[in-house]
Design an enzyme around this catalytic site. Structure first.
Site, PDB file in Angstrom:
ATOM      1  CG  HIS A   1      -8.737   5.437   2.407  1.00  0.00           C
ATOM      2  ND1 HIS A   1      -9.486   4.996   3.416  1.00  0.00           N
ATOM      3  CD2 HIS A   1      -8.038   3.987   2.101  1.00  0.00           C
ATOM      4  CE1 HIS A   1      -9.631   3.764   3.657  1.00  0.00           C
ATOM      5  NE2 HIS A   1      -8.676   2.957   2.913  1.00  0.00           N
TER       6      HIS A   1
ATOM      7  CE  LYS B   1      -3.803  -4.218   1.274  1.00  0.00           C
ATOM      8  NZ  LYS B   1      -4.808  -3.221   1.871  1.00  0.00           N
TER       9      LYS B   1
ATOM     10  CG  ASP C   1      -1.799  -1.158   1.192  1.00  0.00           C
ATOM     11  OD1 ASP C   1      -1.796  -2.046   0.449  1.00  0.00           O
ATOM     12  OD2 ASP C   1      -2.919  -1.304   1.941  1.00  0.00           O
TER      13      ASP C   1
ATOM     14  CB  CYS D   1      -2.294  -2.664   5.015  1.00  0.00           C
ATOM     15  SG  CYS D   1      -4.183  -2.164   4.975  1.00  0.00           S
TER      16      CYS D   1
HETATM   17  C1  VGL Z   1      -4.851   0.757   5.589  1.00  0.00           C
HETATM   18  C2  VGL Z   1      -6.257   1.845   7.037  1.00  0.00           C
HETATM   19  C3  VGL Z   1      -7.393   1.639   5.950  1.00  0.00           C
HETATM   20  C4  VGL Z   1      -3.430   0.605   5.298  1.00  0.00           C
HETATM   21  C5  VGL Z   1      -5.932   0.644   4.454  1.00  0.00           C
HETATM   22  O1  VGL Z   1      -2.945   0.165   4.188  1.00  0.00           O
HETATM   23  O2  VGL Z   1      -2.661   0.289   6.524  1.00  0.00           O
HETATM   24  N1  VGL Z   1      -5.037   1.388   6.578  1.00  0.00           N
HETATM   25  N2  VGL Z   1      -7.190   1.035   4.910  1.00  0.00           N
HETATM   26 ZN    ZN Z   2      -8.520   1.181   3.194  1.00  0.00          ZN
END
Ligand code: VGL
Ligand code: ZN
Length: 177
Positions: A61, A86, A8, A127
């Site tokens: 987001h 994902k 991510d 994540c």
């Molecule tokens: C994530 C919060 C919401 C991450 C993704 O990538 O850690 N955190 N969605």
């Molecule tokens: Zn997310």
């Protein structure tokens, strides 16, 4: 065979984005340096539909195909062989890269004869942590590169707790110098 999984590392998780990790940008040069040490580099992307239940907990987001879901320009993404998507369903959070819906990650890594998985990216407490847990469960020797991970720190202390949990679960924390 070792592989690098970048979790991510997307614009929305960087300062200026919708759900920023304050130190997110500091990891980009570290990840770029790491990339060159691996023959296999893969990356996950948080990739949400507009109506995701996930947005009851988080600001909107990483909408699929949006600029916020893109890799930052500075990332040497040409080295990334495969992108895992994902959080793509409206019914789940999809915190772990092992929950990708476009590819079954365990099978993919087994086919490539990966036994050591190095994990970096964003965010420490969500994540990255959940991906590390699933990697250990799937039987990969799992390393986390400390300087190539950053936290969103929704609650004070979350970041430190996440490092402890990952270590306790069997992850090996390594340093990039
Ligand atoms: C994530 C919060 C919401 C991450 C993704 O990538 O850690 N955190 N969605
Ligand atoms: Zn997310």
């Amino acid at each position: 065979m070792k592989a690098l999984l970048i979790v991510d590392l997307q614009n929305d998780f960087l300062p200026g984005g919708a759900l920023p990790a304050a130190k997110g940008r500091t990891i980009i040069p570290v990840v770029n340096a790491l990339l060159d040490q691996f023959d296999l580099v893969i990356a996950s992307k948080d990739w949400h539909p507009q109506d995701s239940i996930h947005f009851q907990k988080w600001p909107v987001h990483c909408l699929a195909d949006s600029a916020g879901a893109a890799f930052p320009e500075e990332l040497h993404h040409q080295k990334i062989e495969t992108v895992l998507l994902k959080g793509t369903r409206n019914s789940d959070d999809g915190y772990s890269a092992f929950e990708a819906t476009n590819l079954e990650l365990t099978n993919y890594l087994n086919e490539k004869q990966v036994d050591q998985l190095y994990i970096c990216g964003l965010t420490t407490e969500y994540c990255v942590k959940n991906t590390v847990f699933d990697s250990l469960k799937a039987g990969f020797q799992t390393f986390v590169v400390k300087e190539a991970v950053a936290a969103v720190n929704a609650q004070p202390g979350d970041e430190e707790k996440a490092w402890q949990e990952m270590q306790k679960a069997g992850a090996i924390i390594v340093h990039h110098s």
